[in-house]
Design a protein around this motif. Structure first.
Motif, mmCIF file in Angstrom:
data_model
loop_
_atom_site.group_PDB
_atom_site.id
_atom_site.type_symbol
_atom_site.label_atom_id
_atom_site.label_comp_id
_atom_site.label_asym_id
_atom_site.label_seq_id
_atom_site.Cartn_x
_atom_site.Cartn_y
_atom_site.Cartn_z
ATOM 1 N N LEU A 1 0.805 -1.219 0.000
ATOM 2 C CA LEU A 1 0.000 0.000 0.000
ATOM 3 C C LEU A 1 0.837 1.268 0.000
ATOM 4 C CD1 LEU A 1 -2.849 -0.917 2.520
ATOM 5 C CD2 LEU A 1 -2.850 -1.100 0.024
ATOM 6 N N VAL A 2 2.143 1.125 0.147
ATOM 7 C CA VAL A 2 3.029 2.285 0.186
ATOM 8 C C VAL A 2 3.136 2.903 -1.198
ATOM 9 C CG1 VAL A 2 5.437 2.992 0.521
ATOM 10 C CG2 VAL A 2 4.329 1.448 2.151
ATOM 11 N N THR A 3 3.152 4.220 -1.266
ATOM 12 C CA THR A 3 3.343 4.910 -2.539
ATOM 13 C C THR A 3 4.643 5.700 -2.506
ATOM 14 O OG1 THR A 3 2.091 6.856 -1.818
ATOM 15 C CG2 THR A 3 0.870 5.126 -2.951
ATOM 16 N N THR A 4 5.387 5.610 -3.586
ATOM 17 C CA THR A 4 6.602 6.395 -3.765
ATOM 18 C C THR A 4 6.901 6.429 -5.259
ATOM 19 O OG1 THR A 4 8.866 6.711 -3.002
ATOM 20 C CG2 THR A 4 8.208 4.460 -3.501
ATOM 21 N N ARG A 5 8.002 7.038 -5.624
ATOM 22 C CA ARG A 5 8.430 7.027 -7.019
ATOM 23 C C ARG A 5 9.427 5.896 -7.215
ATOM 24 N NH1 ARG A 5 9.532 13.266 -8.656
ATOM 25 N NH2 ARG A 5 9.259 12.385 -10.719
ATOM 26 N N TYR A 6 9.582 5.469 -8.467
ATOM 27 C CA TYR A 6 10.435 4.325 -8.751
ATOM 28 C C TYR A 6 11.327 4.592 -9.954
ATOM 29 C CZ TYR A 6 7.248 1.805 -5.687
ATOM 30 O OH TYR A 6 6.510 1.414 -4.608
ATOM 31 N N PHE A 7 12.527 4.022 -9.876
ATOM 32 C CA PHE A 7 13.407 3.922 -11.026
ATOM 33 C C PHE A 7 13.386 2.460 -11.465
ATOM 34 C CE2 PHE A 7 17.549 2.459 -12.518
ATOM 35 C CZ PHE A 7 17.711 3.249 -13.647
ATOM 36 N N VAL A 8 13.129 2.220 -12.736
ATOM 37 C CA VAL A 8 13.037 0.862 -13.267
ATOM 38 C C VAL A 8 14.063 0.699 -14.383
ATOM 39 C CG1 VAL A 8 11.534 -0.898 -14.277
ATOM 40 C CG2 VAL A 8 10.564 0.817 -12.721
ATOM 41 N N ARG A 9 14.828 -0.383 -14.316
ATOM 42 C CA ARG A 9 15.856 -0.652 -15.330
ATOM 43 C C ARG A 9 15.571 -2.017 -15.956
ATOM 44 N NH1 ARG A 9 20.923 -3.155 -14.533
ATOM 45 N NH2 ARG A 9 20.853 -2.769 -12.281
ATOM 46 N N LEU A 10 15.529 -2.060 -17.290
ATOM 47 C CA LEU A 10 15.304 -3.332 -17.954
ATOM 48 C C LEU A 10 16.062 -3.386 -19.285
ATOM 49 C CD1 LEU A 10 11.750 -3.391 -19.527
ATOM 50 C CD2 LEU A 10 12.560 -1.424 -18.273
ATOM 51 N N ARG A 11 16.412 -4.584 -19.671
ATOM 52 C CA ARG A 11 17.120 -4.818 -20.929
ATOM 53 C C ARG A 11 16.138 -5.419 -21.926
ATOM 54 N NH1 ARG A 11 22.974 -7.820 -21.548
ATOM 55 N NH2 ARG A 11 23.041 -7.863 -23.837
#
Length: 433
Positions: free
Chosen positions: A345-355
């Motif tokens: 339920l926590v909200t925050t911003r995210y950095f996502v890394r994918l190939r």
């Protein structure tokens, strides 16, 4: 100076304990002037009587911990042995025999705080623990006394010097995790077995204490979401730099809009403009946001014998003053019953890394997955993956707006299942942006 000496028993003669003993013995006149009565150190519990301890009188050393805390006339017991057992039993026995207690034992307080504070109140004695949270940094009293008339909204901090040193070396000098860890061990910042630090156990116990103080709700260490730094890769450090951020292991406690509280420990990207980003080496810092006081920052050495001993002796002076006046300090007001929110339920911003495969339509497909999970993407960067010749792949870096953790995890699972994604999808939370 009026009054009989206040008799002090010290449990633990290690790095911190030996420093505390020396401060009591070498600065007795100054401490007596501040307290109004002299202190008399009557015993120091150690494991090995044969180990050399320069400056500590052999006549004070003993291996009989129970005998010391139950000795007739002990006014104050200082517990610095750590762990749950036998520390809990010794503290309870000291209290039942009328002694006030000073401790630096965050693991015990995070696990058994209700029982210990209840026992102190029942016995009419003090239980002080400034050194348990952030070493020499004064934070317990500011939260429990100075800011008690305010509404605290966020407490966020770097509360483990070992992990901050390792991440700082990875950031400033490009070290990998293992090299930075070995250097920290060589310098004495990390134990031979660094698990408690690098896996976040130490920080989680401190986060529980901070959340309890800030939100007047008893939070246990096992209620804290915990992730360590062992999975932080050089690519994460470089990606953070590209976003104008640094990676820190953060303890985060927040009051949510629905009245629940979020309490968690994990690596996070922190913008260079945030006060916590500039905390280097083995230092600790705690950032507080309150409704009336605004933003406050507490910074200083978070570990080590001398800084921790300073906080212990500060508590000793306060408890001794109370003892001299025949009073006890203010009881921690745990009058709220905030639930600890599930991590989903926590909200925050995210950095996502994918190939991914570097071909038309892939970026649109990735964006579509985020949209299906109601996650808004603020920024996207694409770089060549740098693989072997002829390897038609690319690295995608995505920065989201605030999103719910459960939605993000479902999004990552869908991305991982896509045939166009060629490696494990990684993400890191972004705090303070």
């Amino acid at each position: 100076m009026d009054g009989e000496p206040l008799r002090v028993g010290l449990l633990g003669g290690g790095t911190v304990g030996s420093q505390v003993a020396r401060l009591i013995l070498e600065h007795g006149d100054d401490l007596a002037a501040r307290i109004g009565r002299p202190l008399e150190l009557v015993g120091i519990v150690v494991r090995n009587l044969d180990r050399p301890r320069p400056g500590l009188p052999a006549s004070l050393l003993t291996t009989d911990a129970e005998g010391l805390v139950t000795r007739e006339g002990i006014d104050i017991a200082i517990e610095l042995i750590g762990g749950i057992d036998p520390a809990q039993d010794l503290i309870l026995k000291a209290m039942s025999h009328g002694a006030s207690v000073v401790t630096a034992n965050k693991a015990l307080l995070a696990a058994k705080g209700d029982e210990l504070f209840g026992a102190a109140q029942h016995a009419g004695v003090d239980l002080y623990y400034e050194a348990a949270v952030a070493g020499a940094i004064p934070i317990v009293r500011p939260l429990s006394e100075s800011l008690v008339g305010d509404e605290i909204q966020v407490v966020m901090g770097i509360v483990n010097g070992t992990t901050n040193y390792i991440l700082d070396k990875m950031t400033a000098e490009g070290m990998d995790y293992q090299t930075a860890l070995v250097q920290a061990q060589d310098l004495g910042y990390a134990e031979a077995d660094p698990t408690a630090d690098v896996e976040g156990h130490d920080a989680a116990a401190k986060a529980a204490l901070l959340a309890s103080l800030a939100f007047h709700t008893r939070v246990r260490g096992d209620q804290v979401h915990r992730e360590g730094i062992t999975g932080v890769a050089p690519q994460d450090i470089r990606a953070a730099r590209g976003l104008g951020c640094v990676v820190k292991l953060l303890a985060v406690a927040k009051l949510l809009d629905d009245g629940q509280i979020s309490v968690r420990v994990h690596p996070a990207m922190v913008p260079n403009t945030h006060p916590l980003a500039s905390v280097k080496g083995a230092y600790n810092a705690i950032f507080v946001e309150a409704a009336a006081a605004g933003r406050l920052m507490f910074l200083g050495p978070g570990a080590g014998g001398a800084p921790t001993a300073s906080a212990v002796v500060g508590d000793l002076v306060t408890v001794a003053r109370n003892r001299s006046r025949g009073v006890v300090g203010p009881v921690q007001p745990m009058y709220n019953d905030h639930e600890v929110a599930p991590m989903g339920l926590v909200t925050t911003r995210y950095f996502v890394r994918l190939r991914v495969q570097d071909e038309p339509g892939v970026l649109a497909g990735v964006a579509g997955v985020f949209a299906r999970h109601h996650i808004s993407v603020q920024d996207v960067q694409q770089t060549p993956a740098g693989g072997k010749a002829g390897d038609a792949s690319a690295e995608l870096y995505l920065l989201t707006h605030e999103a719910k953790e459960a939605d993000l995890l479902e999004c990552v699972a869908d991305l991982q299942a896509s045939p166009q994604v060629q490696a494990a999808v990684r993400f890191m939370r972004v705090e303070g942006m």
